[in-house]
Each structure stands twice: as structure tokens, then as C-alpha cells.
Design a protein around this motif. Structure first.
Motif, PDB file in Angstrom:
ATOM      1  N   VAL A  41      40.273  40.682  43.168  1.00 21.52           N
ATOM      2  CA  VAL A  41      39.968  42.092  43.389  1.00 21.52           C
ATOM      3  C   VAL A  41      38.467  42.322  43.561  1.00 21.52           C
ATOM      4  O   VAL A  41      38.056  43.282  44.225  1.00 21.52           O
ATOM      5  CB  VAL A  41      40.541  42.935  42.223  1.00 21.52           C
ATOM      6  N   TYR A  42      37.644  41.444  42.986  1.00 22.60           N
ATOM      7  CA  TYR A  42      36.194  41.606  43.117  1.00 22.60           C
ATOM      8  C   TYR A  42      35.735  41.497  44.573  1.00 22.60           C
ATOM      9  O   TYR A  42      34.663  41.990  44.924  1.00 22.60           O
ATOM     10  CB  TYR A  42      35.455  40.555  42.285  1.00 22.60           C
ATOM     11  N   ALA A  43      36.515  40.851  45.394  1.00 24.46           N
ATOM     12  CA  ALA A  43      36.155  40.672  46.804  1.00 24.46           C
ATOM     13  C   ALA A  43      36.703  41.787  47.685  1.00 24.46           C
ATOM     14  O   ALA A  43      36.584  41.708  48.919  1.00 24.46           O
ATOM     15  CB  ALA A  43      36.654  39.314  47.302  1.00 24.46           C
ATOM     16  N   ASP A  44      37.280  42.815  47.095  1.00 27.11           N
ATOM     17  CA  ASP A  44      37.827  43.945  47.849  1.00 27.11           C
ATOM     18  C   ASP A  44      36.837  45.102  47.797  1.00 27.11           C
ATOM     19  O   ASP A  44      36.786  45.843  46.807  1.00 27.11           O
ATOM     20  CB  ASP A  44      39.172  44.372  47.250  1.00 27.11           C
ATOM     21  N   PRO A  45      36.034  45.307  48.833  1.00 27.84           N
ATOM     22  CA  PRO A  45      34.984  46.338  48.793  1.00 27.84           C
ATOM     23  C   PRO A  45      35.530  47.739  48.544  1.00 27.84           C
ATOM     24  O   PRO A  45      34.887  48.542  47.851  1.00 27.84           O
ATOM     25  CB  PRO A  45      34.329  46.235  50.173  1.00 27.84           C
ATOM     26  N   ALA A  46      36.701  48.051  49.071  1.00 28.11           N
ATOM     27  CA  ALA A  46      37.254  49.391  48.902  1.00 28.11           C
ATOM     28  C   ALA A  46      37.562  49.684  47.429  1.00 28.11           C
ATOM     29  O   ALA A  46      37.344  50.798  46.941  1.00 28.11           O
ATOM     30  CB  ALA A  46      38.513  49.550  49.745  1.00 28.11           C
ATOM     31  N   VAL A  47      38.082  48.696  46.737  1.00 29.41           N
ATOM     32  CA  VAL A  47      38.366  48.874  45.309  1.00 29.41           C
ATOM     33  C   VAL A  47      37.065  48.960  44.517  1.00 29.41           C
ATOM     34  O   VAL A  47      36.891  49.840  43.662  1.00 29.41           O
ATOM     35  CB  VAL A  47      39.239  47.720  44.776  1.00 29.41           C
ATOM     36  N   MET A  48      36.148  48.083  44.808  1.00 31.34           N
ATOM     37  CA  MET A  48      34.937  47.992  43.999  1.00 31.34           C
ATOM     38  C   MET A  48      34.052  49.226  44.142  1.00 31.34           C
ATOM     39  O   MET A  48      33.467  49.699  43.165  1.00 31.34           O
ATOM     40  CB  MET A  48      34.167  46.726  44.360  1.00 31.34           C
ATOM     41  N   VAL A  49      33.949  49.773  45.329  1.00 26.12           N
ATOM     42  CA  VAL A  49      33.086  50.937  45.526  1.00 26.12           C
ATOM     43  C   VAL A  49      33.626  52.158  44.789  1.00 26.12           C
ATOM     44  O   VAL A  49      32.862  53.067  44.435  1.00 26.12           O
ATOM     45  CB  VAL A  49      32.891  51.235  47.030  1.00 26.12           C
ATOM     46  N   GLU A  62      37.705  29.899  37.123  1.00 24.65           N
ATOM     47  CA  GLU A  62      36.798  29.726  38.260  1.00 24.65           C
ATOM     48  C   GLU A  62      36.767  31.013  39.066  1.00 24.65           C
ATOM     49  O   GLU A  62      37.699  31.820  39.013  1.00 24.65           O
ATOM     50  CB  GLU A  62      37.258  28.566  39.154  1.00 24.65           C
ATOM     51  N   ILE A  63      35.695  31.195  39.793  1.00 24.28           N
ATOM     52  CA  ILE A  63      35.554  32.361  40.653  1.00 24.28           C
ATOM     53  C   ILE A  63      34.944  31.892  41.965  1.00 24.28           C
ATOM     54  O   ILE A  63      34.030  31.053  41.968  1.00 24.28           O
ATOM     55  CB  ILE A  63      34.678  33.441  39.969  1.00 24.28           C
ATOM     56  N   ASP A  64      35.459  32.413  43.089  1.00 25.11           N
ATOM     57  CA  ASP A  64      34.896  31.932  44.345  1.00 25.11           C
ATOM     58  C   ASP A  64      33.687  32.774  44.751  1.00 25.11           C
ATOM     59  O   ASP A  64      33.390  33.809  44.156  1.00 25.11           O
ATOM     60  CB  ASP A  64      35.946  31.831  45.451  1.00 25.11           C
ATOM     61  N   ARG A  65      32.983  32.304  45.765  1.00 23.78           N
ATOM     62  CA  ARG A  65      31.708  32.888  46.136  1.00 23.78           C
ATOM     63  C   ARG A  65      31.831  34.356  46.538  1.00 23.78           C
ATOM     64  O   ARG A  65      31.009  35.196  46.176  1.00 23.78           O
ATOM     65  CB  ARG A  65      31.114  32.067  47.287  1.00 23.78           C
ATOM     66  N   ALA A  66      32.874  34.677  47.305  1.00 25.56           N
ATOM     67  CA  ALA A  66      33.049  36.057  47.750  1.00 25.56           C
ATOM     68  C   ALA A  66      33.351  36.989  46.577  1.00 25.56           C
ATOM     69  O   ALA A  66      32.901  38.155  46.557  1.00 25.56           O
ATOM     70  CB  ALA A  66      34.180  36.129  48.769  1.00 25.56           C
ATOM     71  N   GLU A  67      34.091  36.491  45.597  1.00 23.12           N
ATOM     72  CA  GLU A  67      34.423  37.318  44.434  1.00 23.12           C
ATOM     73  C   GLU A  67      33.191  37.620  43.595  1.00 23.12           C
ATOM     74  O   GLU A  67      32.956  38.768  43.214  1.00 23.12           O
ATOM     75  CB  GLU A  67      35.488  36.612  43.598  1.00 23.12           C
ATOM     76  N   VAL A  68      32.397  36.610  43.288  1.00 18.86           N
ATOM     77  CA  VAL A  68      31.212  36.862  42.471  1.00 18.86           C
ATOM     78  C   VAL A  68      30.194  37.688  43.241  1.00 18.86           C
ATOM     79  O   VAL A  68      29.497  38.542  42.668  1.00 18.86           O
ATOM     80  CB  VAL A  68      30.606  35.549  41.928  1.00 18.86           C
ATOM     81  N   ALA A  69      30.123  37.520  44.547  1.00 24.89           N
ATOM     82  CA  ALA A  69      29.224  38.352  45.350  1.00 24.89           C
ATOM     83  C   ALA A  69      29.660  39.809  45.308  1.00 24.89           C
ATOM     84  O   ALA A  69      28.836  40.730  45.213  1.00 24.89           O
ATOM     85  CB  ALA A  69      29.186  37.842  46.793  1.00 24.89           C
ATOM     86  N   GLY A  70      30.971  40.029  45.371  1.00 23.19           N
ATOM     87  CA  GLY A  70      31.474  41.392  45.288  1.00 23.19           C
ATOM     88  C   GLY A  70      31.207  42.026  43.942  1.00 23.19           C
ATOM     89  O   GLY A  70      30.869  43.215  43.848  1.00 23.19           O
ATOM     90  N   LEU A  71      31.362  41.241  42.875  1.00 23.99           N
ATOM     91  CA  LEU A  71      31.073  41.739  41.529  1.00 23.99           C
ATOM     92  C   LEU A  71      29.604  42.104  41.389  1.00 23.99           C
ATOM     93  O   LEU A  71      29.250  43.187  40.903  1.00 23.99           O
ATOM     94  CB  LEU A  71      31.472  40.690  40.493  1.00 23.99           C
ATOM     95  N   GLY A  78      25.913  50.337  40.800  1.00 24.89           N
ATOM     96  CA  GLY A  78      26.123  51.303  39.733  1.00 24.89           C
ATOM     97  C   GLY A  78      27.386  51.155  38.921  1.00 24.89           C
ATOM     98  O   GLY A  78      27.581  51.871  37.933  1.00 24.89           O
ATOM     99  N   THR A  79      28.274  50.237  39.288  1.00 26.70           N
ATOM    100  CA  THR A  79      29.491  50.021  38.503  1.00 26.70           C
ATOM    101  C   THR A  79      29.142  49.355  37.180  1.00 26.70           C
ATOM    102  O   THR A  79      28.427  48.343  37.157  1.00 26.70           O
ATOM    103  CB  THR A  79      30.478  49.134  39.276  1.00 26.70           C
ATOM    104  N   GLY A  80      29.631  49.888  36.076  1.00 21.83           N
ATOM    105  CA  GLY A  80      29.396  49.266  34.783  1.00 21.83           C
ATOM    106  C   GLY A  80      30.241  48.016  34.608  1.00 21.83           C
ATOM    107  O   GLY A  80      31.318  47.883  35.201  1.00 21.83           O
ATOM    108  N   PHE A  81      29.756  47.099  33.776  1.00 23.93           N
ATOM    109  CA  PHE A  81      30.452  45.826  33.550  1.00 23.93           C
ATOM    110  C   PHE A  81      30.349  45.481  32.081  1.00 23.93           C
ATOM    111  O   PHE A  81      29.245  45.431  31.515  1.00 23.93           O
ATOM    112  CB  PHE A  81      29.805  44.742  34.406  1.00 23.93           C
TER     113      PHE A  81
END
Length: 233
Positions: A41-49, A62-71, A78-81
Motif C-alpha cells: 500500500v505504501y507504493a499507492d500514491p492515491a492512498v498515501m496522499v 522486507e520492503i521493496d524500493r517503491a514501497e519505502v520511497a512511497g512511505l 505531512g503524513t504522520g508515522f
């Protein structure tokens, strides 16, 4: 407000049961909760925004490159973590980009005297104190709390200076351990990443620790503080 709860990884930290403990609190505070069993889900820009807060409970894995980049991009925008214990401080050990984002990495949890060890998880359950820092005594997440004691895993954490440490724990010198002076590790810290806020709480190995009033208060206040609307205030 929208919160994304991402859970999975090592089953020993009971990611489903642990996160379920906090869903009523989130709902009661007006959050719309979405739960994901995968970091894809971290790689889904619509969800993350559209996400104001991410609560992560994914130990190791493990996490792939696109997922960690999205996170990283979402937090910077501005998303809290936030999260606790291995679900945030021992996630994705092979991803340097994730480790930089979080700012602290689990190294070990020291054990009891060898003669007292029986070969189960309680070998690493030590009585220890969580001490508030001067900053922690004033910060909204920990203000009004006192130093407190726990009997559970005591995390030894490698960290950097971008962390604002609200509480620490000290690993004493013991004859069966190889270090020669007490080691102070952060137990609760916050971190500013772009426009986003990060909160890490290292206690939380088991459900009883998460139910401890001090631990639960820190985690719940951390959720509120990290949320995007709070960051913009």
C-alpha cells in the motif's frame, strides 16, 4: 482524518492483536481506519496522499524500493508515522532508506544471567526503568507522566541526532555482558521528516506491555501528535 494501519511481519509480536487494541481509540477520536496486511500500500500514491497517519506494526520482513520511497514521500509531505517496539524499530533491516527515515534501529535486548535462562522469550525479560528526559517532561506526548518500570525486553537502539528523545533506558554493566560502562538508549523519540512527524515507542513486546497505562498513554498520545492535522497546527 484517515489512518492507515499496516501490520504483519514476525508473528511473535502479534501484529493483529496488538493493533486491534488501538482501533477503538482511533475510532473514538474521529479517525477513519483502513487496515492493510501488506506494505504494498505504501507504493499507492492515491492512498498515501489521502492518509493523515500511518500506524505500522511490521517486525523484520522486507520492503521493496517503491514501497519505502512511497512511505518516505508521504511522511515528507505531512503524513504522520508511528508504531512501537519491533513493529517500527526492527522493520526492514536491509533497507537503509527506511532506517534513515525512522532514525533508530533495534540492535539487541540483553538477557538475564545465563544460569537463569530457560530457553524461552522470558530469558530477555529484564526489570528496567524508562526515564523521561527534560524534553519529555514538557512534550505533549509524555508531559505529566513519571519515570516508570517494566519487566520485558529492554531495547538497545542505534540512533542518530535527528531524534528528539523523550525517554531513555539504561543498560547496566553486568558480569555476563561484554560492555564496560552503562549504555543509554532512547525508549521514546520523535522525529521531524519534511512536514511529517514520526513517533517511536520501543516498549511493546507483548499485549500486557501495550496495556501498561504508561506505555499505552505514550502510544495513543503519539498517534494524535503525529497526525497530519497536528503537524500543520
Amino acid at each position: 482524518m484517515k489512518v492507515l494501519v499496516v501490520r504483519g511481519g514476525w508473528d511473535g509480536h502479534r501484529p493483529v492483536e496488538a493493533t486491534e487494541m488501538f482501533l477503538p481509540f482511533l475510532t473514538a477520536n474521529g479517525y477513519q481506519v483502513t487496515v492493510s496486511a501488506t506494505t504494498a500500500v505504501y507504493a499507492d500514491p492515491a492512498v498515501m496522499v489521502a492518509t493523515d497517519l500511518i500506524v505500522q506494526c511490521v517486525t523484520m520482513s522486507e520492503i521493496d524500493r517503491a514501497e519505502v520511497a512511497g512511505l518516505r514521500a508521504a511522511v515528507a509531505a505531512g503524513t504522520g508515522f508511528t508504531g512501537w517496539h519491533g513493529g517500527i524499530a526492527d522493520s526492514f533491516r536491509a533497507s537503509s532508506d527506511y532506517l534513515q527515515l525512522v532514525g533508530g534501529q533495534f540492535a539487541t535486548h540483553p538477557s538475564k544471567e545465563p544460569g537463569a535462562c530457560g530457553g524461552d522469550e522470558t530469558d530477555n525479560f529484564l526489570r528496567h526503568r524508562v526515564d523521561l528526559t527534560a524534553l519529555g517532561r514538557e512534550h505533549p506526548i509524555t508531559a505529566g507522566l513519571d519515570d516508570f518500570e517494566l519487566t520485558t525486553e529492554q531495547y538497545w537502539v542505534l540512533h542518530d541526532d535527528l531524534c528528539d528523545v523523550l525517554a531513555t533506558t539504561t543498560h547496566p554493566v553486568r558480569p555476563w555482558h561484554p560492555w564496560h560502562r552503562p549504555i543509554v538508549s532512547p525508549a521514546v523519540w520523535t522525529r521531524q521528516w519534511g512536514s511529517g512527524r514520526i513517533v517511536v515507542t520501543t516498549p511493546g513486546h507483548s499485549l500486557d506491555v501495550l496495556a501498561n497505562p504508561n506505555v499505552r498513554t505514550v502510544i495513543e498520545r503519539g498517534m494524535l501528535w503525529a497526525t497530519r492535522t497536528a503537524s500543520a497546527s
